[in-house]
Write an enzyme that holds these catalytic residues in place. Structure first.
Site, PDB file in Angstrom:
ATOM      1  N   SER A   1      -6.489 -13.979  -1.471  1.00 38.08           N
ATOM      2  CA  SER A   1      -6.903 -13.379  -0.204  1.00 38.08           C
ATOM      3  C   SER A   1      -6.358 -14.169   0.967  1.00 38.08           C
ATOM      4  CB  SER A   1      -8.417 -13.308  -0.098  1.00 38.08           C
ATOM      5  OG  SER A   1      -8.769 -12.781   1.177  1.00 38.08           O
TER       6      SER A   1
ATOM      7  N   HIS B   1     -15.166  -9.642  -3.206  1.00 38.16           N
ATOM      8  CA  HIS B   1     -14.794 -10.253  -1.917  1.00 38.16           C
ATOM      9  C   HIS B   1     -14.332  -9.168  -0.938  1.00 38.16           C
ATOM     10  CE1 HIS B   1     -11.524 -11.470   0.763  1.00 38.16           C
ATOM     11  NE2 HIS B   1     -12.100 -12.647   0.878  1.00 38.16           N
TER      12      HIS B   1
END
Ligand code: NBP
Length: 481
Positions: free
Chosen positions: A134, A191
């Site tokens: 990410s 997430h």
């Protein structure tokens, strides 16, 4: 530096679009010799031409050249478009690899695909490491948050390299072995789901400030900038202030006012909600955020609904300062609920698939590099350090207190939104979740009775063990099922 003859690379990256290119550069900048490959040669050539001086690169024109340029056991990072492209690359790779080699899929794979691929590759003696990354292209270059799954054995080789290139917070890498199998991609998916919820909550706070205060984007930018100095300090709040302060160079209007209000999605929010439904975890914040994007893009429905009456009074907040404080408290409380739900989903996935995920460690590796990086993740790590089995994050003493302190404000904000016709699905559903999870008794009892009435689905009782059915269409006698 470009090595051609003889020097073996320690790690290879295939797929050199924005993410792969930047990950490869990040690895090279950290002193690793990096083999390069891309389906079409141009991306490899341009990477070497533009950034060859950043470290040691070993470019390969073909997959066979690329694999041959790697030290054994070979470590190959696949960074191509998720889905069929990933399968195509893996199919080509496995024919060239040997037992003990490691294939890392760092794309945004759906976790069931990762489980399938790991099974297929482990049958060939290969390690397959589904890895969440990410932070977008900027993170990939300067330090992302990295969530690798796969075997502990593969992490011994891979871990030090990934930890080296990951973001660091207080000197601690934003990378850890998440768990075996598809654990890494599962956690990355959640997430992203939390990211959806966080963004929706921020958008609702913005809308409330705009409508309640009658404020323009620039004024609200200042409010977000101020919020970014306290408990809410986070990347998303920071960029919100930045975006709201930005002026459109074409029209001179606030940039946010010229952007079409139809939010798009790539699918990770939807996957999170689908997985949560399968696991039976109520991730209401993520679901509402995903549906809100869907509603924004429902063009014919919005056109048809545009003329519907609102039946509301004009809204002018009397005490602006108090209102801003209320919205801030409501945002924080709703955000804690969304994270609490996401962490519950991680616990449920971990239990279902036997991954043994340490939730405190997940909060720790999200503190830097990733989109949801935030100050309050430290508090989440502390909560799980105190009680690794904590069933409900909002019941942790710290979070229970801060959410409790903001409760009256939260209720005022949701009530005002309803009264004035401002859609706040994530704020409202988070408060409803809070009230539901704290309620000593829920109307689910009535639902169980109804189910037994029309479908003989049975029910349990509060006063006795066992499963029961009432003969609703007959004499209404109760019998134990
Ligand atoms: P893209 O997702 O745009 O994929 C482009 C790459 O895939 C190119 O290298 C392309 O090769 C290759 N490729 C394709 Br398309 N089909 C292929 C095939 N059949 N065989 C071999 N290679 C193929 O790149 P990206 O935006 O850099 O993202 C890479 C991965 O990282 C994705 O899984 C993405 O979801 C994930 N991710 C992206 C971000 C982000 O912010 N962009 C963040 C986190 C994760 P070519 O050059 O020959 O066409």
């Amino acid at each position: 530096m470009v090595e051609q003859d003889g020097v073996k690379a320690q790690i290879g990256v295939t797929g050199l679009a924005v993410m792969g290119r930047n990950l490869a550069r990040n690895l090279a900048r950290h002193g690793y010799r990096v083999a390069l490959h891309n389906r079409s040669w141009e991306k490899t050539a341009s990477l070497v031409a533009e950034h060859g001086d950043e470290g040691t690169f070993v470019p390969g024109r073909t997959m066979a050249d690329f694999v041959a340029s790697l030290e054994r056991p070979r470590t190959v990072v696949v960074m191509v478009k998720a889905g069929a492209a990933t399968d195509a690359v893996i199919d080509e790779l496995v024919e060239l690899l040997e037992p003990g080699d490691i294939v890392v899929d760092a794309g945004n794979a759906h976790f069931p695909d990762t489980a399938r691929r790991e099974q297929a590759l482990s049958a060939r003696g290969l390690h397959f490491v589904g890895t969440g990354v990410s932070g977008g292209e900027e993170g990939a270059l300067n330090g992302p948050s990295i969530m690798p799954g796969g075997t502990p054995e593969s992490y011994r080789t891979l871990g030090p390299m990934l930890e080296a290139i990951s973001a660091k917070v207080d000197g601690v890498p934003c990378c850890t072995h998440v768990g075996p199998g598809a654990a890494g991609h599962f956690v990355k998916m959640v997430h992203n789901g939390i990211e959806y919820a966080d963004m929706q909550l921020i958008a609702e706070a913005y809308d409330l400030l705009r409508q309640g205060l009658g404020a323009d984007a620039a004024r609200i930018a200042g409010i977000f900038a101020d919020w970014n100095t306290g408990d809410l300090e986070s990347y998303l709040i920071e960029i919100t202030a930045d975006v709201l302060a930005h002026t459109d160079p074409v029209t001179g209007a606030a940039f946010v006012d010229v952007v079409l209000d139809q939010a798009e999605q790539k699918g990770t929010g939807r996957w999170t909600v689908q997985a949560a439904l399968d696991l039976g975890v109520p991730v209401t914040g993520i679901a509402e955020a995903t549906f809100a994007r869907g509603l924004s893009g429902s063009v014919p429905q919005r056109a048809a609904g545009a003329g519907l009456p609102a039946d509301v009074e004009p809204w002018a907040v009397a005490d602006a300062e108090a209102f801003v404080a209320d919205v801030r408290a409501a945002l924080y409380a709703s955000k804690v609920v969304a994270y609490s739900q996401g962490f519950e989903q991680i616990a449920a996935g971990s239990a279902q698939f036997g991954w043994g995920i340490d939730r405190g460690a997940m909060a720790r590796i999200w503190r830097g590099g990733c989109i949801i990086r935030a100050k309050f993740l430290d508090r989440i790590t502390q909560a799980y350090a105190q009680d690794p089995e904590l069933p409900l994050l909002i019941a942790d003493p710290y979070f229970a207190r801060v959410v409790g302190d903001g409760l009256a404000a939260w209720r005022r904000v949701v009530a005002a939104a309803v009264t004035h016709g401002v859609p706040t699905p994530a704020f409202s559903s988070s408060l409803a979740y809070y009230d539901g999870v704290r309620a000593p008794r829920l109307p689910a009892a009535l639902i169980q009775a109804q189910r037994d009435f029309f479908g003989a689905h049975t029910y349990r009782r509060t006063d006795r063990d066992g499963v029961f059915h009432t003969d609703w269409s007959g004499d209404r006698a109760e019998r134990q099922a």
